[in-house]
Scaffold this motif. Structure first.
Motif, PDB file in Angstrom:
ATOM      1  N   ARG A 106       3.686   2.247  26.774  1.00 40.66           N
ATOM      2  CA  ARG A 106       3.911   1.930  25.370  1.00 40.66           C
ATOM      3  C   ARG A 106       2.688   1.230  24.790  1.00 40.66           C
ATOM      4  O   ARG A 106       1.946   0.546  25.495  1.00 40.66           O
ATOM      5  CB  ARG A 106       5.144   1.035  25.222  1.00 40.66           C
ATOM      6  N   ALA A 107       2.500   1.396  23.499  1.00 38.69           N
ATOM      7  CA  ALA A 107       1.327   0.827  22.841  1.00 38.69           C
ATOM      8  C   ALA A 107       1.240  -0.675  23.039  1.00 38.69           C
ATOM      9  O   ALA A 107       0.156  -1.222  23.292  1.00 38.69           O
ATOM     10  CB  ALA A 107       1.373   1.168  21.344  1.00 38.69           C
ATOM     11  N   GLU A 108       2.396  -1.362  22.962  1.00 42.16           N
ATOM     12  CA  GLU A 108       2.372  -2.814  23.107  1.00 42.16           C
ATOM     13  C   GLU A 108       2.004  -3.239  24.527  1.00 42.16           C
ATOM     14  O   GLU A 108       1.361  -4.268  24.740  1.00 42.16           O
ATOM     15  CB  GLU A 108       3.718  -3.425  22.709  1.00 42.16           C
ATOM     16  N   ALA A 109       2.397  -2.426  25.514  1.00 42.53           N
ATOM     17  CA  ALA A 109       2.062  -2.746  26.906  1.00 42.53           C
ATOM     18  C   ALA A 109       0.578  -2.534  27.182  1.00 42.53           C
ATOM     19  O   ALA A 109      -0.002  -3.196  28.053  1.00 42.53           O
ATOM     20  CB  ALA A 109       2.900  -1.901  27.858  1.00 42.53           C
ATOM     21  N   LEU A 110      -0.045  -1.612  26.442  1.00 42.69           N
ATOM     22  CA  LEU A 110      -1.458  -1.287  26.653  1.00 42.69           C
ATOM     23  C   LEU A 110      -2.376  -2.032  25.689  1.00 42.69           C
ATOM     24  O   LEU A 110      -3.584  -1.805  25.695  1.00 42.69           O
ATOM     25  CB  LEU A 110      -1.669   0.220  26.497  1.00 42.69           C
ATOM     26  N   GLY A 111      -1.795  -2.892  24.863  1.00 41.93           N
ATOM     27  CA  GLY A 111      -2.620  -3.627  23.922  1.00 41.93           C
ATOM     28  C   GLY A 111      -3.302  -2.734  22.903  1.00 41.93           C
ATOM     29  O   GLY A 111      -4.413  -3.023  22.448  1.00 41.93           O
ATOM     30  N   GLY A 112      -2.640  -1.628  22.551  1.00 34.49           N
ATOM     31  CA  GLY A 112      -3.211  -0.719  21.568  1.00 34.49           C
ATOM     32  C   GLY A 112      -4.188   0.287  22.136  1.00 34.49           C
ATOM     33  O   GLY A 112      -4.758   1.087  21.391  1.00 34.49           O
ATOM     34  N   LEU A 113      -4.382   0.294  23.439  1.00 33.91           N
ATOM     35  CA  LEU A 113      -5.290   1.252  24.078  1.00 33.91           C
ATOM     36  C   LEU A 113      -4.748   2.671  23.878  1.00 33.91           C
ATOM     37  O   LEU A 113      -3.581   2.930  24.171  1.00 33.91           O
ATOM     38  CB  LEU A 113      -5.392   0.939  25.565  1.00 33.91           C
ATOM     39  N   PRO A 114      -5.543   3.622  23.400  1.00 29.57           N
ATOM     40  CA  PRO A 114      -5.027   4.975  23.189  1.00 29.57           C
ATOM     41  C   PRO A 114      -4.724   5.685  24.512  1.00 29.57           C
ATOM     42  O   PRO A 114      -5.458   5.525  25.489  1.00 29.57           O
ATOM     43  CB  PRO A 114      -6.154   5.680  22.433  1.00 29.57           C
ATOM     44  N   VAL A 115      -3.655   6.472  24.514  1.00 28.54           N
ATOM     45  CA  VAL A 115      -3.266   7.217  25.702  1.00 28.54           C
ATOM     46  C   VAL A 115      -2.855   8.623  25.290  1.00 28.54           C
ATOM     47  O   VAL A 115      -2.251   8.827  24.232  1.00 28.54           O
ATOM     48  CB  VAL A 115      -2.115   6.505  26.454  1.00 28.54           C
ATOM     49  N   VAL A 116      -3.214   9.603  26.112  1.00 23.77           N
ATOM     50  CA  VAL A 116      -2.793  10.988  25.916  1.00 23.77           C
ATOM     51  C   VAL A 116      -2.010  11.408  27.154  1.00 23.77           C
ATOM     52  O   VAL A 116      -2.471  11.223  28.283  1.00 23.77           O
ATOM     53  CB  VAL A 116      -3.997  11.926  25.709  1.00 23.77           C
ATOM     54  N   LEU A 117      -0.836  11.984  26.944  1.00 18.37           N
ATOM     55  CA  LEU A 117      -0.024  12.502  28.044  1.00 18.37           C
ATOM     56  C   LEU A 117      -0.371  13.974  28.245  1.00 18.37           C
ATOM     57  O   LEU A 117      -0.482  14.728  27.278  1.00 18.37           O
ATOM     58  CB  LEU A 117       1.467  12.348  27.735  1.00 18.37           C
ATOM     59  N   ALA A 118      -0.530  14.377  29.495  1.00 22.27           N
ATOM     60  CA  ALA A 118      -0.928  15.750  29.790  1.00 22.27           C
ATOM     61  C   ALA A 118       0.067  16.397  30.739  1.00 22.27           C
ATOM     62  O   ALA A 118       0.519  15.770  31.697  1.00 22.27           O
ATOM     63  CB  ALA A 118      -2.322  15.780  30.411  1.00 22.27           C
ATOM     64  N   SER A 119       0.405  17.640  30.447  1.00 17.76           N
ATOM     65  CA  SER A 119       1.280  18.469  31.281  1.00 17.76           C
ATOM     66  C   SER A 119       2.750  18.070  31.178  1.00 17.76           C
ATOM     67  O   SER A 119       3.630  18.918  31.311  1.00 17.76           O
ATOM     68  CB  SER A 119       0.828  18.426  32.754  1.00 17.76           C
ATOM     69  N   ARG A 120       3.023  16.781  30.922  1.00 13.86           N
ATOM     70  CA  ARG A 120       4.401  16.294  30.844  1.00 13.86           C
ATOM     71  C   ARG A 120       4.507  15.274  29.714  1.00 13.86           C
ATOM     72  O   ARG A 120       3.533  14.620  29.368  1.00 13.86           O
ATOM     73  CB  ARG A 120       4.818  15.627  32.150  1.00 13.86           C
TER      74      ARG A 120
END
Length: 301
Positions: A106-120
């Motif tokens: 979640r965005a709050e857990a990552l401190g706003g770090l962008p994440v992309v999910l791949a394949s799933r």
């Protein structure tokens, strides 16, 4: 610092297991690390090797480096790996999720770090995602087996509770339903994560009083495991004719299989490249809503 106070600090460091973050120490305020964290589920699977190459190629164009980690389909390992990546001051994450839970993404857990999910995808996670058209690919491949005259068609795959496996099982089921073929629970074998489990599942299927005449394998690990068992039985005479085989994922030398084959083909390298480009668009300032990309697959007989 007084000697007694210094010792108390050192004791606390040892007790807490603190490790100095060398990467963070080398970064001046305002600088970026130049690192992208990539979490995959099986580093021994050539599919994910090609996926990582696709990410790395795009990252290199942007002057970034890739930190690659393997989760082994273990959610706890994934949580720890993501935490380690964040500790290394990565600029963004690309994750092939290990399971249905994703609070750590979640965005709050990552401190706003962008994440992309791949394949799933993971339910409840508002993040960009790039997937394959699993349902349609599996449906068309199974449909090809039905067109060859097969009705006893087995399913070999991962746990259907997993995102990708569930989608591919759904495509398989739709093809049977459209053809008026009743599902036989004895012919469905899910939960195979490696070659050993795939070989065991294929052995059980061939030992049935009425074995399948065709098999749909939902990923390359299951395809290879099935082929190994089929080849051995053909060689020792325990199998007079190989069952037809449909494979979701390309497998080297499958064209030499002595039976009709169907392959759901797609480019893992392209998948990785698209995931990387989506991430860099976020890093370049794109702040729109989460995007969903579903790549088409091609079914070849």
């Amino acid at each position: 610092m007084r000697p007694e106070l210094q010792q108390r600090v050192l004791d606390a460091v040892a007790r807490l297991g603190y490790r100095r973050n060398e990467n963070a120490r080398s970064i001046r305020p305002g600088q970026h690390s130049g690192l992208i964290g990539v979490a995959i589920t099986n580093i021994g699977n050539p599919y994910y090797g090609n996926f990582a190459l696709g990410v790395e190629e795009v990252a290199a164009e942007r002057g970034r480096r890739v930190l690659l980690g393997n989760t082994g389909e273990d959610l706890d390992r994934e949580r720890q790996l993501v935490s380690d990546f964040v500790g290394r001051q990565v600029e963004g994450l690309i994750v092939v999720p290990s399971g249905p839970s994703g609070e750590h993404l979640r965005a709050e857990a990552l401190g706003g770090l962008p994440v992309v999910l791949a394949s799933r995808q993971v339910g409840g996670i508002d993040a960009d995602a790039v997937l394959l058209d699993d349902v349609e690919g599996a449906r068309q491949a199974t449909e090809r087996l039905v067109a060859l005259g097969h009705e006893r068609i087995a399913f070999l795959g991962n746990n259907v509770s997993m995102f990708t496996a569930g989608r591919r099982y759904e495509g398989f089921r739709r093809a049977l339903e459209a053809a008026g073929i009743a599902e036989d629970p004895a012919l469905a074998s899910a939960g195979q994560q490696d070659l050993e489990a795939a070989r065991a599942a294929m052995t059980r299927l061939l030992d049935l009083a009425e074995p399948p005449t065709a098999v749909f394998a939902a990923n390359n690990r299951n395809t290879i495991g099935a082929l190994q068992v089929i080849a051995r039985r053909l060689a020792d005479g325990r199998l007079a004719e190989a069952p037809a085989l449909a494979s979701f994922d390309d497998v080297e030398l499958i064209e030499f299989v002595p039976a009709p084959t169907v392959v759901v083909s797609h480019d893992a390298r392209e998948l990785g490249g698209i995931a990387a480009r989506m991430l860099f668009e976020r890093l370049d300032g794109f702040d729109g809503p989460p995007r969903f990309v579903e790549l088409p697959v091609s079914v070849q007989a």
